[in-house]
Design a protein around this motif. Structure first.
Motif, PDB file in Angstrom:
ATOM      1  N   SER A  64       0.813  -1.219   0.000  1.00 19.18           N
ATOM      2  CA  SER A  64       0.000   0.000   0.000  1.00 19.18           C
ATOM      3  C   SER A  64       0.845   1.267   0.000  1.00 19.18           C
ATOM      4  N   ASP A  65       2.142   1.156   0.326  1.00 20.59           N
ATOM      5  CA  ASP A  65       3.017   2.325   0.252  1.00 20.59           C
ATOM      6  C   ASP A  65       3.149   2.827  -1.179  1.00 20.59           C
ATOM      7  N   LEU A  66       2.833   1.941  -2.140  1.00 26.60           N
ATOM      8  CA  LEU A  66       2.841   2.365  -3.542  1.00 26.60           C
ATOM      9  C   LEU A  66       1.690   3.319  -3.838  1.00 26.60           C
ATOM     10  N   GLY A  67       0.744   3.423  -2.902  1.00 20.24           N
ATOM     11  CA  GLY A  67      -0.364   4.352  -3.041  1.00 20.24           C
ATOM     12  C   GLY A  67      -0.243   5.547  -2.119  1.00 20.24           C
ATOM     13  N   ASN A  68       0.958   5.806  -1.653  1.00 21.28           N
ATOM     14  CA  ASN A  68       1.211   6.915  -0.731  1.00 21.28           C
ATOM     15  C   ASN A  68       2.120   7.927  -1.411  1.00 21.28           C
ATOM     16  N   LEU A  69       1.647   9.145  -1.534  1.00 23.81           N
ATOM     17  CA  LEU A  69       2.404  10.177  -2.245  1.00 23.81           C
ATOM     18  C   LEU A  69       3.730  10.499  -1.561  1.00 23.81           C
ATOM     19  N   ASP A  70       3.849  10.204  -0.269  1.00 19.86           N
ATOM     20  CA  ASP A  70       5.117  10.428   0.435  1.00 19.86           C
ATOM     21  C   ASP A  70       6.179   9.412   0.025  1.00 19.86           C
ATOM     22  N   LEU A  71       5.739   8.277  -0.561  1.00 23.35           N
ATOM     23  CA  LEU A  71       6.661   7.184  -0.834  1.00 23.35           C
ATOM     24  C   LEU A  71       6.789   6.839  -2.308  1.00 23.35           C
ATOM     25  N   THR A  72       5.998   7.475  -3.159  1.00 19.90           N
ATOM     26  CA  THR A  72       6.105   7.262  -4.601  1.00 19.90           C
ATOM     27  C   THR A  72       5.554   8.492  -5.309  1.00 19.90           C
ATOM     28  N   PRO A  73       6.131   8.884  -6.440  1.00 20.07           N
ATOM     29  CA  PRO A  73       5.637  10.079  -7.138  1.00 20.07           C
ATOM     30  C   PRO A  73       4.312   9.874  -7.865  1.00 20.07           C
ATOM     31  N   MET A  74       3.899   8.587  -8.102  1.00 21.91           N
ATOM     32  CA  MET A  74       2.658   8.333  -8.842  1.00 21.91           C
ATOM     33  C   MET A  74       1.838   7.232  -8.178  1.00 21.91           C
ATOM     34  N   PRO A  75       1.162   7.520  -7.075  1.00 19.47           N
ATOM     35  CA  PRO A  75       0.356   6.511  -6.382  1.00 19.47           C
ATOM     36  C   PRO A  75      -0.849   6.040  -7.183  1.00 19.47           C
ATOM     37  N   ILE A  76      -1.267   6.806  -8.172  1.00 20.67           N
ATOM     38  CA  ILE A  76      -2.450   6.459  -8.950  1.00 20.67           C
ATOM     39  C   ILE A  76      -2.279   5.136  -9.692  1.00 20.67           C
ATOM     40  N   ILE A  77      -1.042   4.731  -9.980  1.00 17.97           N
ATOM     41  CA  ILE A  77      -0.805   3.521 -10.770  1.00 17.97           C
ATOM     42  C   ILE A  77      -1.310   2.287 -10.041  1.00 17.97           C
ATOM     43  N   ILE A  78      -0.881   2.082  -8.803  1.00 18.36           N
ATOM     44  CA  ILE A  78      -1.313   0.892  -8.071  1.00 18.36           C
ATOM     45  C   ILE A  78      -2.782   1.007  -7.676  1.00 18.36           C
ATOM     46  N   ASP A  79      -3.246   2.223  -7.392  1.00 23.60           N
ATOM     47  CA  ASP A  79      -4.659   2.410  -7.036  1.00 23.60           C
ATOM     48  C   ASP A  79      -5.555   2.027  -8.211  1.00 23.60           C
ATOM     49  N   PHE A  80      -5.200   2.506  -9.402  1.00 27.63           N
ATOM     50  CA  PHE A  80      -5.961   2.159 -10.602  1.00 27.63           C
ATOM     51  C   PHE A  80      -5.869   0.662 -10.872  1.00 27.63           C
ATOM     52  N   MET A 124     -12.980  -8.993  -3.957  1.00 38.74           N
ATOM     53  CA  MET A 124     -12.805  -7.979  -4.994  1.00 38.74           C
ATOM     54  C   MET A 124     -13.343  -6.621  -4.561  1.00 38.74           C
ATOM     55  N   CYS A 125     -14.398  -6.642  -3.745  1.00 40.60           N
ATOM     56  CA  CYS A 125     -14.864  -5.373  -3.160  1.00 40.60           C
ATOM     57  C   CYS A 125     -13.766  -4.788  -2.275  1.00 40.60           C
ATOM     58  N   GLY A 126     -13.113  -5.674  -1.496  1.00 40.31           N
ATOM     59  CA  GLY A 126     -12.010  -5.217  -0.661  1.00 40.31           C
ATOM     60  C   GLY A 126     -10.862  -4.671  -1.481  1.00 40.31           C
ATOM     61  N   LEU A 127     -10.536  -5.365  -2.589  1.00 40.81           N
ATOM     62  CA  LEU A 127      -9.447  -4.907  -3.447  1.00 40.81           C
ATOM     63  C   LEU A 127      -9.793  -3.575  -4.102  1.00 40.81           C
ATOM     64  N   PHE A 128     -11.031  -3.456  -4.591  1.00 42.24           N
ATOM     65  CA  PHE A 128     -11.462  -2.202  -5.218  1.00 42.24           C
ATOM     66  C   PHE A 128     -11.391  -1.047  -4.216  1.00 42.24           C
ATOM     67  N   LEU A 129     -11.894  -1.276  -3.003  1.00 42.12           N
ATOM     68  CA  LEU A 129     -11.889  -0.223  -1.990  1.00 42.12           C
ATOM     69  C   LEU A 129     -10.482   0.085  -1.486  1.00 42.12           C
ATOM     70  N   THR A 130      -9.579  -0.906  -1.570  1.00 41.77           N
ATOM     71  CA  THR A 130      -8.189  -0.641  -1.204  1.00 41.77           C
ATOM     72  C   THR A 130      -7.577   0.370  -2.165  1.00 41.77           C
ATOM     73  N   GLY A 131      -7.975   0.278  -3.458  1.00 39.85           N
ATOM     74  CA  GLY A 131      -7.523   1.276  -4.419  1.00 39.85           C
ATOM     75  C   GLY A 131      -8.176   2.630  -4.208  1.00 39.85           C
ATOM     76  N   VAL A 132      -9.449   2.618  -3.818  1.00 42.01           N
ATOM     77  CA  VAL A 132     -10.160   3.879  -3.576  1.00 42.01           C
ATOM     78  C   VAL A 132      -9.675   4.528  -2.283  1.00 42.01           C
ATOM     79  N   ILE A 133      -9.672   3.717  -1.211  1.00 46.28           N
ATOM     80  CA  ILE A 133      -9.219   4.228   0.091  1.00 46.28           C
ATOM     81  C   ILE A 133      -7.743   3.882   0.234  1.00 46.28           C
ATOM     82  N   SER A 134      -6.917   4.540  -0.554  1.00 48.66           N
ATOM     83  CA  SER A 134      -5.470   4.305  -0.495  1.00 48.66           C
ATOM     84  C   SER A 134      -4.926   4.794   0.845  1.00 48.66           C
ATOM     85  N   GLU A 135      -3.633   4.653   1.038  1.00 42.23           N
ATOM     86  CA  GLU A 135      -3.039   5.140   2.292  1.00 42.23           C
ATOM     87  C   GLU A 135      -3.309   6.630   2.487  1.00 42.23           C
ATOM     88  N   ASP A 136      -3.163   7.401   1.424  1.00 47.27           N
ATOM     89  CA  ASP A 136      -3.392   8.847   1.519  1.00 47.27           C
ATOM     90  C   ASP A 136      -4.849   9.156   1.859  1.00 47.27           C
TER      91      ASP A 136
END
Length: 272
Positions: A64-80, A124-136
Motif C-alpha cells: 500500500s506504500d505504492l499508493g502513498n504520495l510520500d513514498l512514490t511520485p505516482m500513487p495512482i498507478i497501483i490504485d488504478f 474484490m470489493c475489498g481490493l477495489f476499496l483498497t484502491g479507492v481508500i489508499s493510504e493517503d
C-alpha cells in the motif's frame, strides 16, 4: 422483457466465453503491469519520511506504500490497478462458479461453488476499496471521521477484507478440485490433474496461510535483543505481505489463465 429477463440476459453476457476470456487476460495484464510499473516508478522516490530510504524496497515498504504520495511520485498507478483488476475479475468469478458447480445435481457442490463466488466478490470489493481508500485517502478519512475501530484504520480494514477472502477463496477452489475430480478432468479437460492439485494445495493450504500468519503476527512478536540487532523487526512485516500477495496472485492467475482459459477455448471451439 421483464426485470428477470433482463437480469438473465445480463448474466449470460457476463459469463459469455469471449467476455470471460478477455477479462482473464485483461485482469492478468493490468495487475502484473501496474505492480511492476508502480515499483519501478517508486524507485524515483527520495529518502524519507522516517526510516524510508531512497527508492522503493519490498523488504521495508508495504504494498500500500505504492499508493502513498510520500513514498512514490505516482500513487495512482497501483490504485488504478487494484480497482481495474477487481472489476475485470467479476466475469471470471461468475464463470468459475459455473465450472465448479458442474451439472448442478449435487447440493454440496452447488453450495461450495456459491460460497466460493461470494468470497471472491467480497475479496474484490475489498481490493477495489483498497484502491479507492489508499493510504493517503485513508489517512484523510481517519483524521476527518476517525477510524471505525480503535487503532484499526479504514485502509487497513478494506485491505484485510481483500487478503482474507482471497485466501479463503483459494482454499475453497483447491478443496473442490480434490472433492470433485471431474472439475479438472471433465469440466476443464486437464490431463495432469495430480500436478495441478498438488501445486494448488501447497500454495493455498500451506504457503498462503503461513505468509498470512507471519504478516499479521510478526509485528507483535517478542524477540531477543540479538534478533533485533541482526534483523530489525519492522523490516520483515512488509516482506511477508509481499509474499502473501504473490501467493494469492499465483493461484488466481493459475486458475484464470491456465485452467479457465482451457475450458473457455473448448467452449468457444464447440460453438463454431
Amino acid at each position: 422483457m421483464g426485470f428477470k429477463g433482463k437480469v438473465e440476459n445480463f448474466y449470460k453476457m457476463l459469463t459469455h466465453p469471449k467476455v470471460v476470456k478477455f477479462s482473464c487476460k485483461g485482469a492478468t495484464f493490468v495487475w502484473i503491469s501496474s505492480v511492476v510499473l508502480a515499483i519501478l516508478i517508486g524507485q524515483l522516490d527520495p529518502a524519507g519520511p522516517s526510516h524510508d530510504p531512497a527508492g522503493f524496497n519490498i523488504l521495508i515498504n508495504y504494498i500500500s506504500d505504492l499508493g502513498n504520495l510520500d513514498l512514490t511520485p505516482m500513487p495512482i498507478i497501483i490504485d488504478f490497478g487494484m480497482m481495474q483488476t477487481s472489476i475485470l475479475m467479476i466475469p471470471v468469478s461468475f464463470y468459475l462458479r459455473e465450472v465448479l458447480s458442474g451439472d448442478k445435481s449435487k447440493k454440496l457442490r452447488i453450495m461450495l461453488a456459491n460460497l466460493t463466488l461470494l468470497c471472491m466478490l467480497v475479496a474484490m470489493c475489498g481490493l477495489f476499496l483498497t484502491g479507492v481508500i489508499s493510504e493517503d485517502v485513508g489517512e484523510k478519512l481517519d483524521s476527518i471521521i476517525g477510524p471505525p475501530f480503535p487503532n484499526y484504520f479504514w485502509h487497513d480494514i478494506v485491505a484485510d477484507f481483500a487478503f482474507i477472502f482471497f485466501m479463503i477463496s483459494g482454499i475453497l477452489v483447491a478443496s473442490q478440485f480434490i472433492i470433485f475430480p471431474d472439475i479438472l478432468e471433465i469440466q476443464i479437460g486437464i490431463k495432469h490433474t495430480l500436478t495441478v492439485r498438488i501445486l494448488l494445495m501447497i500454495n493455498t493450504w500451506i504457503l498462503t496461510p503461513i505468509f498470512f500468519g507471519f504478516f499479521y503476527t510478526v509485528p507483535y512478536l517478542w524477540y531477543t535483543d540479538a534478533f533485533w540487532t541482526f534483523l530489525p523487526l519492522w523490516k520483515w512485516a512488509p516482506f511477508w505481505e509481499w509474499l502473501l500477495m504473490f501467493s494469492l496472485s499465483a493461484w488466481i492467475l493459475l486458475v484464470s489463465n491456465l485452467l479457465l482459459i482451457k475450458s473457455l477455448n473448448r467452449e468457444l471451439a464447440s460453438s463454431k
